[in-house]
Design an enzyme around this catalytic site. Structure first.
Site, short mmCIF file in Angstrom:
data_model
loop_
_atom_site.label_atom_id
_atom_site.label_comp_id
_atom_site.label_asym_id
_atom_site.label_seq_id
_atom_site.Cartn_x
_atom_site.Cartn_y
_atom_site.Cartn_z
CD GLU A 77 2.40 6.77 6.62
OE1 GLU A 77 2.27 7.31 7.56
OE2 GLU A 77 3.33 7.04 5.90
CB THR A 114 2.69 14.50 6.55
OG1 THR A 114 4.18 13.99 6.92
CG2 THR A 114 2.08 13.92 5.53
#
Ligand code: HSE
Length: 309
Positions: free
Chosen positions: A128, A180
């Site tokens: 991530e 994101t």
């Protein structure tokens, strides 16, 4: 040669009011990954899809966690990874997490289950970090644990599995990309106390609703007064989708992760399918290509399909 095939599922992060702390694992769609152990201490990435994701393992969301496993252990082995993505990158349903969590669960299986679930989440968060610049676990944890998870803390990790009643989940993915990292940058860094009070009331209400099988409470708690008002501006049709789906009987829903996908929870399949038709109607009218899914909660998480060969 030791190798394993796994299915790594999509996930919905945030669950409306629980920014960075709540997540849910979906039955569909899933990435397919094949991982082999190698004698040499290195990670090799192959893509079996057209997404052109980085093949440099340090820049790849599956590669970075595996490099971290090799760095933290004295294992003299490596991993050869083939990724067949079915979860489109940038869709908001945990594409990067599926690669990262899938790689770690497969590696753990090949190594004889030496890591705990929390260890696996910690390794997968390195993926991530590559994808969005920040370690967050609200896609990774449900992908590894299955079901609904609360990430009470990430430093140190404290993950709580939340039991929930049967629910149908309808997802629409309008074909625009929201990164994101961009969707995080536009957020205000401070919140008003009155908004914080509403938000933590909703988070507590949602968790209580899941645990008490109280659909009304779940519906009332699916409200986000902090993140959604800012991020929804990036998603054409968002307000109409939410309003019409709730009028049609959905319990509620909102942005999936950082978007652009939108999800709605329903008590039964008939409502979930009605919700899908509404979503299709809205995006057909806007003229935006889209995919829809009607699926359920996946209580298993990453699934190992075959073992040693
Ligand atoms: N909680 C993260 C965010 C999830 O909303 O930025 C991103 O998939």
């Amino acid at each position: 040669m030791k190798e394993v095939k796994i299915y790594s599922p999509a996930t919905i992060a945030n669950l409306v009011c629980g920014f960075d702390v709540l997540g849910l694992c979906l039955k569909e769609p899933c990435d397919i990954m094949h991982i082999k152990l190698m004698d040499e201490k290195k990670v090799v990435i192959h893509s079996a899809d057209g997404y052109n994701l980085p093949s440099d393992p340090a820049q790849n969301t599956a590669g970075a966690p595996l490099l971290e496993i090799l760095a933290e252990t004295d294992l003299q082995i490596g991993f050869d990874v083939t990724i067949e993505k079915h979860i489109k990158p940038g869709s908001g349903i945990g594409s990067s997490a599926a690669s990262a969590a899938g790689a770690v669960v497969a590696a753990n299986h090949l190594l004889g289950n030496i890591f705990s679930k929390e260890d696996m989440v910690r390794f997968a968060m390195f993926g991530e970090k590559v994808a969005s610049g920040v370690k967050h676990a609200d896609n990774i944890a449900p992908c590894i644990y299955g079901g609904i998870t609360l990430i009470r803390s990430i430093f140190p990790l404290d993950i709580v599995a939340i039991p929930a009643p049967q629910m149908l989940i309808t997802v629409v993915h309008p074909q625009i990309e929201v990164r994101t990292s961009d969707a995080r940058q536009i957020l205000r860094k401070e919140v008003l106390l009155k908004d914080a009070i509403k938000q933590w009331g909703n988070v507590a209400g949602l968790v209580a609703g899941f645990m008490k099988n109280d659909y009304e409470l779940i519906g009332r708690s699916l409200e986000d007064v902090i993140i959604e008002p800012v991020r929804s501006m990036l998603i054409p049709g968002f307000d109409e989708v939410k309003k019409r789906c709730k009028e049609a009987g959905a319990l509620g829903g909102g942005i999936s992760g950082s978007g652009p996908s939108i999800f709605m929870m329903s008590k039964d399949e008939a409502t979930a399918k009605k919700v899908e038709l509404i979503m299709q109607d809205i995006y057909n009218r806007i003229g935006l290509p889209h995919h829809t899914y009607v699926t359920t909660i996946n209580n298993e998480g990453v699934r190992i399909v075959n073992g040693e060969k």
